[in-house]
Design an enzyme around this catalytic site. Structure first.
Site, PDB file in Angstrom:
ATOM      1  CE  LYS A 110      35.146 -27.669  38.886  1.00 26.31           C
ATOM      2  NZ  LYS A 110      34.626 -29.206  39.299  1.00 26.31           N
ATOM      3  CE  LYS A 189      29.039 -20.519  42.728  1.00 21.09           C
ATOM      4  NZ  LYS A 189      29.830 -21.594  42.371  1.00 21.09           N
ATOM      5  CE  LYS A 192      36.534 -23.919  46.820  1.00 24.88           C
ATOM      6  NZ  LYS A 192      35.793 -24.738  47.746  1.00 24.88           N
TER       7      LYS A 192
HETATM    8  P1  ADP Z   1      33.354 -22.878  45.132  1.00 27.55           P
HETATM    9  O1  ADP Z   1      32.404 -22.401  44.012  1.00 27.55           O
HETATM   10  O2  ADP Z   1      33.852 -21.776  46.077  1.00 27.55           O
HETATM   11  O3  ADP Z   1      34.312 -23.860  44.576  1.00 27.55           O
HETATM   12  P2  ADP Z   1      32.210 -25.335  45.962  1.00 27.55           P
HETATM   13  O4  ADP Z   1      31.981 -25.690  44.341  1.00 27.55           O
HETATM   14  O5  ADP Z   1      33.234 -26.113  46.307  1.00 27.55           O
HETATM   15  O6  ADP Z   1      32.449 -23.787  45.987  1.00 27.55           O
HETATM   16  O7  ADP Z   1      30.692 -25.403  46.527  1.00 27.55           O
HETATM   17  C1  ADP Z   1      30.615 -26.322  47.543  1.00 27.55           C
HETATM   18  C2  ADP Z   1      28.898 -26.147  47.949  1.00 27.55           C
HETATM   19  O8  ADP Z   1      28.753 -24.785  48.191  1.00 27.55           O
HETATM   20  C3  ADP Z   1      27.992 -26.647  46.824  1.00 27.55           C
HETATM   21  O9  ADP Z   1      27.011 -27.185  47.205  1.00 27.55           O
HETATM   22  C4  ADP Z   1      27.681 -25.315  46.095  1.00 27.55           C
HETATM   23  O10 ADP Z   1      26.471 -25.367  45.604  1.00 27.55           O
HETATM   24  C5  ADP Z   1      27.653 -24.409  47.320  1.00 27.55           C
HETATM   25  N1  ADP Z   1      27.945 -23.177  46.841  1.00 27.55           N
HETATM   26  C6  ADP Z   1      29.319 -22.507  46.433  1.00 27.55           C
HETATM   27  N2  ADP Z   1      29.052 -21.298  46.175  1.00 27.55           N
HETATM   28  C7  ADP Z   1      28.085 -20.798  46.503  1.00 27.55           C
HETATM   29  C8  ADP Z   1      27.347 -19.611  46.078  1.00 27.55           C
HETATM   30  N3  ADP Z   1      27.865 -18.670  45.922  1.00 27.55           N
HETATM   31  N4  ADP Z   1      26.012 -19.612  46.410  1.00 27.55           N
HETATM   32  C9  ADP Z   1      25.234 -20.761  47.122  1.00 27.55           C
HETATM   33  N5  ADP Z   1      25.851 -21.945  46.976  1.00 27.55           N
HETATM   34  C10 ADP Z   1      26.948 -21.942  46.817  1.00 27.55           C
END
Ligand code: ADP
Ligand code: TRP
Length: 322
Positions: A110, A189, A192
């Site tokens: 981040k 991956k 957002k």
């Molecule tokens: P982002 O990466 O979009 O900001 P978050 O960090 O808010 O998503 O993730 C929320 C939940 O979704 C967490 O438990 C995270 O491990 C899971 N998650 C997010 N992106 C993925 C992905 N591409 N594959 C598997 N799990 C994911």
């Protein structure tokens, strides 16, 4: 068995969240006592517009209920309705070595992406540990990117127990390997922050448009293709039945099928899967009182547990007088 997971209200729910975290945790709601919460204290580390935070929080509530969270079985709540976690965060933070947090990838990523290195962002994993430990959770279903944070939680629980006596259960991460890292439309991956997501609750048309943008190699229509290295197929696998997967895999290997066709098959499966959930979400959006009641009742149940744990932790640390 106790199960807990949370998600930050920082944007629209995408396929990575759905398969990485939401589905696994919802499948576990039958297996034990589940706690699912909306991590709005965590979201404050990146969302500074109050209106956006409120709207996003509400969106997550609707998303989970539309996807099948059963409020009879699950305590579903907003993190900020359980302020005990912030006090527990302080108790834990006094035992947290700086080095442990300095090694966390999420913080390093981040800040490398230009986010201000605030104290909240740095100590994010300690708040997360407090979420988990406050309800004495055994299992924490998350995507792989959160694994390190669960390891921090375990370290802190062990440290606290060693120093003050056995107060906390030591939780374990539960990671569904098949969907631990769902790829985004660019093959990285899905996240957002990478702008590569497929949103669950956008319109069917938007979803199709995004799916048609998925990056593939440049093989011509006639050429034989490899389903195992294709992003379109990786996503199809998450949604299609084993028979459907086998049929599409065969067509990849036979040649004569372009990626456009595979994308159309994915878009159809995607929209068929999510259409009923979209309808349910629309109905819930008109029933504000019901959703608010669910969240209040969830907070009441989580607070009861958190207050009990906090009281034991205060006692153990020498912060109680009777
Ligand atoms: P982002 O990466 O979009 O900001 P978050 O960090 O808010 O998503 O993730 C929320 C939940 O979704 C967490 O438990 C995270 O491990 C899971 N998650 C997010 N992106 C993925 C992905 N591409 N594959 C598997 N799990 C994911
Ligand atoms: N950090 C998690 C994420 O970004 C959200 C979260 C906060 C969480 N507290 C938690 C997840 C406790 C599991 C358990 O996805």
């Amino acid at each position: 068995m106790r199960i807990l997971s949370g998600i930050q209200p920082t944007g629209k729910l995408h396929l990575g969240n759905y398969f990485g975290m939401m589905r696994p945790v919802l499948e576990l709601q039958d297996e034990g006592e589940a706690f699912i919460f909306i991590a709005n204290y965590h979201a404050l580390t990146t969302v500074s517009d109050p209106e956006a935070l409120r709207n996003n929080t509400w969106d997550v509530a609707l998303d989970f209920l539309a996807c099948g969270l059963d409020p009879e079985r699950v305590a579903f709540y907003r993190q900020s309705d359980v302020p005990e976690v912030t006090e527990l965060t302080w108790l834990l933070s006094t035992l947290t070595p700086m080095g442990l947090l300095e090694r966390c990838h999420s913080y390093k990523d981040k800040t490398a992406r230009g986010m201000t290195a605030s104290h909240g962002l740095f100590s994010y994993p300690v708040l997360m540990a407090a979420d988990i430990l406050s309800v004495q959770s055994d299992l924490v279903p998350v995507g792989r990117d959160q694994k390190q944070h669960i390891e921090v939680t375990r370290d802190l629980a062990i440290k606290f127990n060693n120093q003050y006596g056995p107060v906390f259960k030591i939780p374990e991460a539960s990671i569904r390997e098949a969907s631990a890292v769902v790829p985004g439309v660019d093959g990285q991956k899905m996240s957002k922050s990478y702008n590569n997501t497929i949103e669950i609750f956008g319109s069917a048309k938007e979803a199709k448009k995004t799916i048609m943008r998925i990056v593939t190699d440049s093989k011509s229509l006639e050429e034989v293709k490899d389903p195992d290295t294709c992003n379109v197929f990786a996503l199809y696998k998450l949604l299609a039945t084993p028979e459907e997967q086998a049929t599409l895999a065969e067509r990849y290997r036979a040649g004569g099928m372009g990626y456009g066709e595979a994308k159309k098959a994915l878009a159809e499966t995607f929209n068929a899967h999510f259409a009923p959930l979209r309808e349910k979400r629309e109905a819930l959006a008109n029933d504000t009182d019901y959703v608010e009641d669910v969240l209040r009742e969830g907070a009441r149940r989580a607070r009861r547990e958190a207050a009990e744990t906090l009281s034991r932790a205060r006692q153990a640390a020498g912060l109680a007088w009777s």
